[in-house]
Each structure stands twice: as C-alpha cells, then as structure tokens.
Scaffold this active site. Structure first.
Site, short mmCIF file in Angstrom:
data_model
loop_
_atom_site.label_atom_id
_atom_site.label_comp_id
_atom_site.label_asym_id
_atom_site.label_seq_id
_atom_site.Cartn_x
_atom_site.Cartn_y
_atom_site.Cartn_z
N HIS A 178 29.04 -30.86 -14.06
CA HIS A 178 27.60 -30.66 -14.24
C HIS A 178 27.12 -31.32 -15.52
CE1 HIS A 178 27.82 -27.18 -17.15
NE2 HIS A 178 28.95 -26.95 -16.53
N ASP A 196 24.03 -30.71 -16.76
CA ASP A 196 23.07 -29.86 -17.47
C ASP A 196 23.78 -29.05 -18.54
OD1 ASP A 196 24.29 -28.26 -15.39
OD2 ASP A 196 22.74 -26.75 -15.68
N ASP A 242 31.08 -28.43 -22.30
CA ASP A 242 30.51 -27.73 -21.13
C ASP A 242 29.24 -28.41 -20.69
OD1 ASP A 242 29.86 -25.90 -19.19
OD2 ASP A 242 29.41 -24.26 -20.55
N GLU A 299 24.02 -26.15 -12.86
CA GLU A 299 25.13 -25.20 -12.92
C GLU A 299 24.83 -24.06 -13.88
OE1 GLU A 299 28.99 -23.34 -13.91
OE2 GLU A 299 27.49 -24.19 -15.25
N GLU A 300 24.20 -24.39 -14.99
CA GLU A 300 23.97 -23.38 -16.02
C GLU A 300 22.84 -22.41 -15.64
OE1 GLU A 300 26.09 -22.92 -18.09
OE2 GLU A 300 26.91 -24.76 -18.91
N HIS A 319 -1.08 4.02 -29.03
CA HIS A 319 -0.77 4.67 -30.31
C HIS A 319 0.27 5.76 -30.03
CE1 HIS A 319 -1.11 6.99 -33.95
NE2 HIS A 319 -2.00 6.11 -34.46
N THR A 338 3.83 2.08 -35.23
CA THR A 338 3.94 3.25 -34.37
C THR A 338 3.24 2.96 -33.05
OG1 THR A 338 2.06 4.07 -35.61
CG2 THR A 338 4.22 5.01 -36.15
N ARG A 389 29.65 -9.45 -13.64
CA ARG A 389 30.70 -10.42 -13.30
C ARG A 389 31.55 -9.77 -12.21
NH1 ARG A 389 30.16 -15.70 -15.66
NH2 ARG A 389 28.82 -15.31 -17.44
N SER A 396 32.26 -18.07 -14.64
CA SER A 396 31.95 -18.34 -13.23
C SER A 396 31.56 -19.79 -13.03
CB SER A 396 30.76 -17.47 -12.79
OG SER A 396 30.94 -16.13 -13.20
#
Ligand code: BES
Ligand code: ZN
Length: 465
Positions: free
Chosen positions: A95, A97, A128, A162-163, A222, A324, A337, A408
């Site tokens: 890949h 990308d 990568d 791919e990424e 608030h 706040t 995964r 992966s």
C-alpha cells in the site's frame, strides 16, 4: 535451530543492488516525499500523484502498469507475464497510502522529508509501507536488468486505502479475479521479530471498528443550573465504555469469545520459545507497566486474543483551566481486534446489542460501523514458505522464525478467499519502528537485505515453486 544457509544471494543480483544503491535510495526518498495520507481528503491529489508515481516506477523497472480509479484512492496494477503459461504467477501486494503524520511537533525531522540518522530512514511511510513495497519493484527491476527476464509471472497490486480499511479493494479483486489470478501472494507490510532475525508471519488479527455517539441536551449547559437533573452524555458514555471489560481484562460483551479458537499447547510452546524480552518491550512503549487479559502472556495477548479498545474520546471542555459545563454530546472511537474464527459482522451485532443494553435513559446513543476485516491464520507448509525460508536465510544469514502479529491487513483474508492462493507475509520492519507514530523509521540494513531477500524469493519460487 538457527543455522547459516547454504544458499547465497546470486553475485549478479548482489552487485546490481550495490552499484545502484544511491539511485534506488534517491527514488525511495522521492516516493517518501509525497504526503499520501489516505484519511484526509485534502491529500487526495497527493494520493493520486503517488499512484501515478508508483505506476511510473513499475514501468521504469520493466513492468506494464495501469492505474485504476475507485470511488476512493486509486489502485495500481503492475504486470510482467513473460515467463509463460506453465510458470507460476506471483502476486505481490502493498500500500502506498500512509497514516496522518500528526502530531508534527514530535518529529525530530519533517515527516515528508526523509532523513537518515543512525542507520535508519526516518519518514512517514518509510516502513509502512512505501519502503517495503518499493523492495518488490526494485527486486523485479534487478532481475529484469541482470537477467533480461523474470523466472515467474508477476502481478503487483498496490492500493491507497489500506490505512483506512481497504474499502474498495475486495470489490476490485472480485471484479478482476482473472487479472489477479495467482498461485501465491506475497506481502511485505510487517516487521521482523528482532534485529537480524528474519520472520515469516503466521497470523494477523482482524478488525471491527466503530464510532459511538452519545447525544444529550441540544446545547452545552451550565453544570450548576442543570447538572444533576439532566443526564450527562460524557458520564453516560463513560458508563457504557466501562461495561466493556470485566475486572480481569476479559471483554464482557456477551458472546464475544464464542467463536475464538484455542490455538493449542503446541502453538503456545512455539510462542514461548521465541526470544522475547518483556522488559525491553515495556521500555520501548514507555509505559509504567504492561497489562491485559488475565491468564495470558504478552505475546499471547497480542497474537491470539481479541481486544476491544478505545482509540479516541471526545467530550466537553478540554482546554486550559476549568469550565463548568454539562456537555451536549460525547463520542468514542472503539475498535476490536479479532482472532480466528471471530466474524467482524457478528462482532458488530454483539457490540450493538451490548451498547443498547447498557445505554442509560436520558441520552440517545448511536453506533456507526467504520470498517472491518477478518482475522487470518495460516499453515506455513508448502513450496511458497520453503522458498521464503531460503531467500530470508540467504539475505540475512539466519533461518527465519515464525511469528504472529497483532496488527491487521484486511485484504489478506480476501486473497485466500477470492484468489484461493496461499499468502506469505515476509516483512522487514523492526520492533520500535514507530509505525503510525511520530518518527517512523525503516532500518537501512533491512532495506538493503530486504532487496536481496525479495529478489531471491522470486528466483526461488521459480526453481522450486
Ligand atoms: N502494516 C500494518 C499492519 C501491521 C501492523 C503489520 C503491525 C505488522 C505489525 C498496516 O499498514 C496497518 O496498520 N493496518 C491497519 C489496518 C486497519 C486500518 C484495518 C491496522 O492494523 O491498524
Ligand atoms: Zn499501517
């Protein structure tokens, strides 16, 4: 047992790489300079330019190349079919990308200006996967220039998504199954287990990625005037997320482990036999201590156990000082995964049911599926893996080890399913390479040896494939 290989890298190939090293490195640097970040639409022109760059580089190497448009980023296909119909066909996938480079201030040198320090090529995408996919283009070039022909027919398939989950790749493979038909698939998009220790992967985890949005009041309120009387979306989201694990680190989504296959004692013994230094691993992460699912070692947790993790959280006031406020909404990115035989679609159903069950009243919760991919585990028998062992042993002077992987590569399952071909994952990254993080690098030595290993692989596939 680790022994030196009797086979050596052929002298003509070795010499070609030695003589052409400065040119090859210069070309790699040109490729690394293009910011082909697939996740960001402002880089669409860069990804398109990178696809053209890769196609041109394939043509310069002596292949035919075509760029295929998709609804997303283009796919590049290179071909060399001169080995004849009786010779095997090898498909190499990579890949072009890359992941976003942010946070930029943490890079020691700019992410898209490749820089060498301490024997490492630093750049986003160096390992990568631009550096690794380029090994294949240059290995084929070396064989074509020195010998005039390749010993096998070759198809190079290089995608740009791919990424971000390879959304358009499986339909492309299905539609072009004839063009992509292959006897073996080779991928260099992973890491070696340790420096000097070549590795062949036997498993990858799959993926099921979600976004969870919690909507409460229509505007931020608030927290004094409304807090305690209006359900707080950030609290609601925190409660939902907290139900996803039990106290021992097991995922508590009902049915989550139903399809998980036990790898057996032999596989666990093999994992235990690998030279893994847990403290070194911890130090590399910079974490005060490691942690995970009870009852499993670190490598077991990474390779053979599934996870469900928060990748990002957003809600309320996060600026300087105190404000706040009761936020109107909250969002989490959550990814699981997966391991064999979990099915991404089934995990999506289970996670939706879980969130529905634990969503408090007073807010509306939506789950959006972002992408998914199947887990993969292979039996590494046969001529493809024997050829890889010989090629790696010749280039690194050491027999490869078989390892698993926690990451992966969604397309791997598709290759096996659609093309029916065995997949070899032979990567040249290293632990600590900072993939997806600032200061990503690829080892110069692995690039050099990787060129030789990949060239030899194609050679060995013809001889004994
Ligand atoms: N090169 C990695 C896959 C990988 C990761 C191999 C770690 C070996 C070690 C690949 O580019 C990647 O990062 N894949 C994504 C896929 C996801 C977007 C579906 C991943 O694992 O996060
Ligand atoms: Zn990656």
């Amino acid at each position: 047992m680790l022994t030196a290989s009797p086979t050596a890298v052929p002298a003509d190939i070795d010499q070609f790489f030695t003589e052409n090293e400065p040119r090859i490195r210069g070309e790699l640097f040109d490729l690394l300079r293009i910011p082909s970040v697939s996740a960001r639409s402002e880089h669409n022109e860069d990804t398109a330019r990178t696809a053209e760059w890769v196609a041109r580089s394939m043509r310069d190497a002596g292949l035919q190349a075509t760029v295929h448009r998709t609804p997303g980023h283009p796919i590049v296909v290179g071909e060399w079919r001169g080995a004849g119909s009786t010779a095997p066909t090898v498909l190499a996938y990579g890949h072009y990308d890359v992941q976003p480079a942010e946070p930029l201030e943490l890079w020691a040198s700019p992410p898209f200006e490749p820089t060498i320090r301490d024997g490492r090529i630093y750049a986003r995408g160096s390992v990568d996967d631009k550096g690794q996919l380029f090994l294949h283009v240059k290995a084929l070039e070396a064989l074509l220039r020195t010998r005039g022909a390749l010993p096998v027919n070759v198809v190079l398939l290089v995608e740009g998504e791919e990424e971000v989950g390879s959304e358009h790749l499986s339909s492309f493979i299905e539609a072009n199954a004839q063009l992509l038909r292959a006897d073996a698939v080779v991928i260099s998009d992973s890491a070696m287990f340790a420096p000097g220790l070549p590795s062949i992967l036997s498993s990858l985890r799959g993926m099921a990625y979600f976004q969870i949005d919690v909507q409460g009041p229509s505007v931020d309120l608030h927290s004094g005037s409304y807090g305690g009387a209006v359900v707080n979306p950030a609290m609601a989201l925190a409660r939902i997320l907290a139900t996803m694990h039990d106290g021992s680190g097991h995922v508590a989504i009902e049915g989550f482990y139903d399809k998980v296959v036990d790898w057996g004692a032999a596989a666990r013994d093999e994992i235990r036999a690998l030279p893994f230094d847990e403290e070194h691993f911890r130090v590399e992460t910079g974490s005060p201590s490691l942690g995970g699912e009870a009852g499993f070692s670190t490598l077991e947790r990474l390779w053979m156990r599934p996870t469900c993790e928060i990748n990002g959280l957003l809600s309320g006031y996060t600026g300087e000082g105190a404000k706040t406020v009761l936020p109107s909404k909250a969002m989490a990115k959550v990814s699981c995964r997966l391991v064999p035989d979990q099915d991404p679609q089934e995990i999506e159903r289970l996670l939706r049911a879980h969130v529905e069950r634990y969503a408090p009243k007073g807010v509306s919760v939506t789950v959006t599926h972002l992408h998914g991919g199947r887990p993969w585990r292979a039996n590494l028998d046969g001529p493809l893996f024997d050829a890889a062992r010989r090629a790696l042993a010749a280039a690194f002077g050491r027999e490869p080890v078989i390892t698993g992987e926690g990451g992966s590569i969604p397309v791997v399952g598709d290759f096996q399913r659609i093309l029916g071909a065995p997949v070899l994952l032979m990567g040249f990254g290293l632990p600590g390479e900072n993939a997806h993080a600032p200061n990503e690098w690829m080892s110069e030595e692995n690039f050099t040896r990787g060129l030789r290993a990949v060239a030899m692989l194609y050679q060995e596939l013809a001889v004994n494939g």
